[in-house]
Design a protein around this motif. Sequence first.
Motif, mmCIF file in Angstrom:
data_model
loop_
_atom_site.group_PDB
_atom_site.id
_atom_site.type_symbol
_atom_site.label_atom_id
_atom_site.label_comp_id
_atom_site.label_asym_id
_atom_site.label_seq_id
_atom_site.Cartn_x
_atom_site.Cartn_y
_atom_site.Cartn_z
ATOM 1 N N THR A 212 -50.363 58.864 -29.079
ATOM 2 C CA THR A 212 -49.962 59.834 -28.051
ATOM 3 C C THR A 212 -48.656 59.424 -27.381
ATOM 4 O OG1 THR A 212 -51.376 58.659 -26.471
ATOM 5 C CG2 THR A 212 -52.318 60.564 -27.590
ATOM 6 N N LEU A 213 -48.423 58.120 -27.226
ATOM 7 C CA LEU A 213 -47.171 57.650 -26.624
ATOM 8 C C LEU A 213 -45.985 57.957 -27.526
ATOM 9 C CD1 LEU A 213 -46.395 56.167 -24.028
ATOM 10 C CD2 LEU A 213 -46.516 54.024 -25.272
ATOM 11 N N ILE A 214 -46.157 57.768 -28.827
ATOM 12 C CA ILE A 214 -45.072 58.084 -29.760
ATOM 13 C C ILE A 214 -44.812 59.584 -29.792
ATOM 14 C CG2 ILE A 214 -44.414 58.013 -32.189
ATOM 15 C CD1 ILE A 214 -45.931 55.390 -32.442
ATOM 16 N N ASP A 215 -45.878 60.386 -29.764
ATOM 17 C CA ASP A 215 -45.697 61.837 -29.757
ATOM 18 C C ASP A 215 -45.008 62.315 -28.481
ATOM 19 O OD1 ASP A 215 -46.963 61.872 -32.190
ATOM 20 O OD2 ASP A 215 -48.937 62.386 -31.379
ATOM 21 N N ARG A 216 -45.344 61.717 -27.350
ATOM 22 C CA ARG A 216 -44.734 62.131 -26.094
ATOM 23 C C ARG A 216 -43.262 61.738 -26.025
ATOM 24 N NH1 ARG A 216 -45.619 66.010 -22.846
ATOM 25 N NH2 ARG A 216 -47.857 65.539 -23.060
ATOM 26 N N SER A 217 -42.899 60.623 -26.665
ATOM 27 C CA SER A 217 -41.505 60.161 -26.625
ATOM 28 C C SER A 217 -40.570 61.101 -27.369
ATOM 29 C CB SER A 217 -41.407 58.760 -27.220
ATOM 30 O OG SER A 217 -41.739 58.771 -28.606
ATOM 31 N N ILE B 295 -39.835 58.034 -21.692
ATOM 32 C CA ILE B 295 -41.014 57.316 -21.219
ATOM 33 C C ILE B 295 -40.590 56.333 -20.136
ATOM 34 C CG2 ILE B 295 -42.936 55.844 -21.875
ATOM 35 C CD1 ILE B 295 -43.042 58.613 -23.098
ATOM 36 N N ASP B 296 -41.225 56.434 -18.965
ATOM 37 C CA ASP B 296 -40.966 55.496 -17.878
ATOM 38 C C ASP B 296 -42.291 55.113 -17.229
ATOM 39 O OD1 ASP B 296 -41.572 57.894 -16.758
ATOM 40 O OD2 ASP B 296 -39.753 58.086 -15.550
ATOM 41 N N ASP B 297 -42.212 54.487 -16.041
ATOM 42 C CA ASP B 297 -43.423 54.008 -15.372
ATOM 43 C C ASP B 297 -44.340 55.137 -14.907
ATOM 44 O OD1 ASP B 297 -42.918 51.306 -15.611
ATOM 45 O OD2 ASP B 297 -41.556 51.309 -13.915
ATOM 46 N N THR B 298 -43.786 56.329 -14.721
ATOM 47 C CA THR B 298 -44.588 57.434 -14.203
ATOM 48 C C THR B 298 -45.284 58.237 -15.290
ATOM 49 O OG1 THR B 298 -42.639 58.880 -14.221
ATOM 50 C CG2 THR B 298 -43.076 57.626 -12.201
ATOM 51 N N GLU C 287 -49.173 58.689 -20.186
ATOM 52 C CA GLU C 287 -49.486 58.047 -21.472
ATOM 53 C C GLU C 287 -49.138 56.565 -21.439
ATOM 54 O OE1 GLU C 287 -48.942 62.334 -22.016
ATOM 55 O OE2 GLU C 287 -47.682 60.746 -21.159
ATOM 56 N N PHE C 288 -48.015 56.239 -20.811
ATOM 57 C CA PHE C 288 -47.646 54.823 -20.721
ATOM 58 C C PHE C 288 -48.589 54.062 -19.790
ATOM 59 C CE2 PHE C 288 -45.352 51.532 -18.326
ATOM 60 C CZ PHE C 288 -45.092 50.649 -19.359
ATOM 61 N N VAL C 289 -48.957 54.661 -18.670
ATOM 62 C CA VAL C 289 -49.882 54.000 -17.740
ATOM 63 C C VAL C 289 -51.212 53.721 -18.421
ATOM 64 C CG1 VAL C 289 -51.143 54.279 -15.578
ATOM 65 C CG2 VAL C 289 -48.756 54.995 -15.722
ATOM 66 N N ASN C 290 -51.705 54.679 -19.200
ATOM 67 C CA ASN C 290 -52.976 54.483 -19.893
ATOM 68 C C ASN C 290 -52.850 53.421 -20.982
ATOM 69 O OD1 ASN C 290 -55.681 55.178 -20.039
ATOM 70 N ND2 ASN C 290 -55.358 56.690 -21.649
ATOM 71 N N PHE C 291 -51.710 53.391 -21.675
ATOM 72 C CA PHE C 291 -51.499 52.361 -22.705
ATOM 73 C C PHE C 291 -51.472 50.966 -22.095
ATOM 74 C CE2 PHE C 291 -48.231 49.644 -24.642
ATOM 75 C CZ PHE C 291 -48.880 49.331 -25.833
ATOM 76 N N VAL C 292 -50.794 50.820 -20.959
ATOM 77 C CA VAL C 292 -50.741 49.508 -20.306
ATOM 78 C C VAL C 292 -52.136 49.071 -19.857
ATOM 79 C CG1 VAL C 292 -49.847 48.281 -18.301
ATOM 80 C CG2 VAL C 292 -48.337 49.734 -19.629
ATOM 81 N N LEU D 283 -44.353 51.081 -31.762
ATOM 82 C CA LEU D 283 -43.689 51.263 -30.470
ATOM 83 C C LEU D 283 -42.222 50.855 -30.497
ATOM 84 C CD1 LEU D 283 -46.506 49.963 -28.087
ATOM 85 C CD2 LEU D 283 -45.910 52.328 -28.597
ATOM 86 N N ASN D 284 -41.787 50.179 -31.573
ATOM 87 C CA ASN D 284 -40.375 49.789 -31.662
ATOM 88 C C ASN D 284 -39.459 50.986 -31.868
ATOM 89 O OD1 ASN D 284 -41.263 47.154 -31.443
ATOM 90 N ND2 ASN D 284 -41.213 46.766 -33.641
#
Length: 398
Positions: A37-42, A47-50, A53-58, A168-169
């Motif tokens: 989902t993070l790759i699809d959203r990018s 992608i930032d702190d807000t 998808e990134f918050v859930n991944f972290v 993620l790279n």
Amino acid sequence: MASLSLGPNLSRKKGAARAGLVERKNLITVCRFSVKTLIDRSCFETIDDTSPEFVNFVCILEQILSHRLKGQVTWFGYESPRSFWDYIRVACSKVPHSCISSIENMENVRTSRAKGRAWIRVALMEKRLSEYISTALKDYRTTRRFYGEGSVVLGEEAGLLADMLIGLNAIDFSFCLKGETLDGSCPAVIDYTPYLKFTQSVDSISSDEEEMRTLGSSGSEASTPETGGSTLLLDQSSWFNKCRRVEQKYRVALEQKGYLEELVRLREAQLSESVSQNKALLQRLAEADLSHKLEKEQLEYIVLELQDQLKSFQSLDQLSADMTLSQTSLDPVHTQDLEPKPGRSRWFSEGKEDTPSLRGLCGSLTSVASYKSLASLKSPECLVSPSTEMTSPGLTPS
């Protein structure tokens, strides 16, 4: 008796091992979903702190790296909790050109949890998160020292974790490591809502409609006296299976409802904490504004005092300059310079004789010749007073 006591213990251990295996597989599966989902959203936005998808991944990655992490045993025998940053700092120390030392020297990141979160963000910006994880997992001795049995990093799923993070790279991350967002006191909670499926297939809809139709028809048939005997011949097993399916669906809906209610309570707690932090920050901002105003007034008062002192010093300097000028005007050396010179005076322009000045007649008081001339003038041989002339013998008035 010993064999009877070993039986429940063995079954309990097998149940715990099975539960641990299910937990590890669920964490790895959810991590794979979050990476996807993070790759699809990018592809659509930065992608930032807000980003949710990134918050859930972290949160998922923190849960994986903190799964069955051993505590640190103190000298008194107590076990203090650890953070995954303690493991990463030791296991990734041999990574070439690593960011471990720079994160250790960061001033605004103090706690161990904040340093671990900062490391995740820096590794994502460097596109080396998979390299750090694989290097740490290769150090098996350090991993065994920090983690207990049944953890994700010691299981077979650890290799899958390092492989799935390579994707993620392809994302260009941009984060801000300043502020108090990294020192969050609330624990990392995984949001499973994006990965739940609430869709209902066509077969299940048709089966539900058939069951409702059957229940309605059975009720109508039971109400008529002609079909009263046929209702007694219904298959009890079919009724049992239908009730069981309905009960199972009810339990699934009830579990989903409980999870959503728990998620809502968690979000409310986070919201209340954020509101309290916002109030504290506003109070600190008001206090800082008040202190700045007081400092500004004090500085303005000091500037006015310095300007007054400077003006007084300038007036004193002017007064001293005037006094010096007046003293120099009264000095005889300067008065000689101020006397009219020959050839420039109006009297000399008319051709009159030079009138000797008093200083020219008397001479300098410091010179010996002028001193002798003054003594000769005072001697009785040259100057004779009228009284002595009248009273001296031998002299008669004419």
